[in-house]
Design a protein around this motif. Structure first.
Motif, short mmCIF file in Angstrom:
data_model
loop_
_atom_site.label_atom_id
_atom_site.label_comp_id
_atom_site.label_asym_id
_atom_site.label_seq_id
_atom_site.Cartn_x
_atom_site.Cartn_y
_atom_site.Cartn_z
N LEU A 181 23.96 -65.96 31.49
CA LEU A 181 24.93 -65.04 32.10
C LEU A 181 24.54 -64.78 33.56
O LEU A 181 23.36 -64.70 33.89
CB LEU A 181 24.96 -63.71 31.36
N LYS A 182 25.54 -64.63 34.41
CA LYS A 182 25.26 -64.22 35.79
C LYS A 182 26.06 -62.96 36.10
O LYS A 182 27.11 -62.72 35.51
CB LYS A 182 25.58 -65.33 36.78
N GLY A 183 25.55 -62.18 37.03
CA GLY A 183 26.26 -60.97 37.42
C GLY A 183 26.34 -59.97 36.29
O GLY A 183 25.46 -59.88 35.44
N ARG A 184 27.43 -59.21 36.27
CA ARG A 184 27.59 -58.11 35.33
C ARG A 184 28.71 -58.40 34.33
O ARG A 184 29.76 -58.92 34.71
CB ARG A 184 27.91 -56.82 36.08
N THR A 185 28.49 -58.04 33.07
CA THR A 185 29.50 -58.13 32.03
C THR A 185 29.93 -56.71 31.66
O THR A 185 29.12 -55.93 31.17
CB THR A 185 28.97 -58.88 30.79
N VAL A 186 31.19 -56.41 31.92
CA VAL A 186 31.73 -55.06 31.70
C VAL A 186 32.63 -55.09 30.47
O VAL A 186 33.47 -55.96 30.29
CB VAL A 186 32.52 -54.57 32.93
N LEU A 187 32.43 -54.10 29.60
CA LEU A 187 33.14 -53.99 28.35
C LEU A 187 34.23 -52.92 28.48
O LEU A 187 33.94 -51.75 28.71
CB LEU A 187 32.14 -53.61 27.25
N LYS A 188 35.51 -53.33 28.34
CA LYS A 188 36.63 -52.39 28.42
C LYS A 188 36.98 -51.89 27.02
O LYS A 188 37.25 -52.68 26.13
CB LYS A 188 37.85 -53.07 29.06
N LEU A 189 36.98 -50.57 26.85
CA LEU A 189 37.22 -49.99 25.53
C LEU A 189 38.55 -49.27 25.42
O LEU A 189 38.99 -48.94 24.32
CB LEU A 189 36.08 -49.04 25.17
N ILE A 190 39.20 -49.00 26.54
CA ILE A 190 40.51 -48.34 26.53
C ILE A 190 41.56 -49.36 26.94
O ILE A 190 41.48 -49.97 28.00
CB ILE A 190 40.54 -47.16 27.51
N GLU A 191 42.55 -49.56 26.08
CA GLU A 191 43.62 -50.53 26.39
C GLU A 191 44.62 -49.93 27.35
O GLU A 191 44.88 -48.74 27.32
CB GLU A 191 44.32 -50.97 25.09
#
Length: 333
Positions: free
Chosen positions: A323-333
């Motif tokens: 993985l590179k950089g940041r992985t952001v998890l979206k929880l609100i649709e």
């Protein structure tokens, strides 16, 4: 993601005879304790510590089932605290979140109010999680480095430069006018690092193969090291007089095999960075700086946004160093 009023969705890790399996589950709310807040999570982010927690690393998480996620941002839905009111937007990072307290890979978290920081006005929720603990750690490192080293003093080297802390450190230092040398093991990421603001690229193999002498030719005025081990050793030995090196990681190794010569002959300063229990007054200061003067122009370019159902595959990639950089998890649709 729909749920009834008594449950919410969370990515849970379960221990089946030392086989740690993750899946999205319905979790019941618990009653709110004194001075706790209930936060509806809008975004979380994936960190190496989360990947370790999801893999059953007992140095991170002792008890399972468990919800990882050492970062979260959202709105307060309930408050048993005088510090925060319902409806306020807050960032919650580090302390015990996602370690032995259920973390941000969920639609809700329940945490002590003194773990929370009010979201700065200039920062969106998504931007806060692009930063997350990685950004907070990068910010703390930059804060300590810039207290003693100025752009005109010379080059600053950043190790693990394609990782979360490293990439954000490169971006912030570049914005502040520093000449940044990025160390990476991924030769294919040269263009990515140059785009973040790096002026030079050093391959990890080059740095690992520096001379074995106790002191090396001075190359850097300062450094932000995210990996530890031999890379950190050679950075310290290559730092110029009165230089400053910050250290925040040990993915390469927790061991340092050095003489005292860099410290007593060149006056090099080694500063440890602990983001987990950093005092709140400094946290608040760093978040304010990240939201304004330190916010990189390329912040969105360091981010890959995913949904809760995609987290398992990203954890596997992180553990493989892919993985590179940041992985952001979206929880609100």
């Amino acid at each position: 993601m729909k749920q009834n009023n008594s449950t919410f969705k969370a990515y849970r890790i379960e221990n089946n005879n030392d086989d740690y399996i993750g899946s999205v589950k319905d979790v019941e709310f618990r009653s709110l304790a004194e001075k706790e807040i209930l936060v509806k999570v809008h975004y979380s982010s994936l960190n190496y510590k989360d990947a370790l927690s999801a893999s059953g690393n007992k140095g991170v998480t002792r008890n399972y089932p468990h919800t990882p996620g050492i970062d979260a941002v959202g709105t307060i839905e309930k408050s048993n605290s005088d510090t925060f009111k319902v409806g306020e937007k807050v960032i919650v990072t580090s302390y015990d979140l996602g370690m032995n307290t259920d973390g941000g890979f969920a639609q809700y978290i329940q945490v002590p109010s003194d773990w929370a920081v009010k979201l700065p006005e200039q920062l969106t929720m998504k931007e806060a999680m692009i930063f997350g603990t990685a950004g907070l750690t990068a910010g703390m490192s930059v804060l300590r480095l810039t207290e003693l080293i100025k752009p005109e003093d010379g080059k600053i080297v950043v190790s693990g430069a394609t990782g979360g802390v490293g990439a954000l450190s490169v971006s912030i230092l570049s914005k502040l006018g520093y000449s940044v040398v990025a160390i990476t093991g991924k030769e294919t990421e040269r263009d990515y690092l140059i785009n973040l603001g790096a002026k030079e690229i050093l391959l990890r193999s080059e740095v690992e193969n520096f001379d074995k002498k106790p002191l090396l030719k001075p190359l850097f005025a300062g450094a932000i090291d995210t990996v530890g081990g031999q890379i950190l050793e050679n950075i310290i030995k290559s730092t110029d007089s009165i230089g400053v090196v910050t250290c925040c990681g040990n993915v390469a190794s927790p061991k340092l095999e050095l003489t005292v010569f860099p410290f007593i002959l060149r006056g090099v300063t080694l500063i440890g960075i602990d983001s987990q229990n950093y005092p709140m007054k400094y946290r608040t200061k760093v978040w304010e700086m990240l939201s304004d003067k330190w916010k990189p122009k390329q912040l969105e370019e360091t981010c890959n946004e995913i949904k809760l159902e995609e987290i398992q595959s990203k954890i596997a990639l992180m553990l493989q160093g892919k993985l590179k950089g940041r992985t952001v998890l979206k929880l609100i649709e």
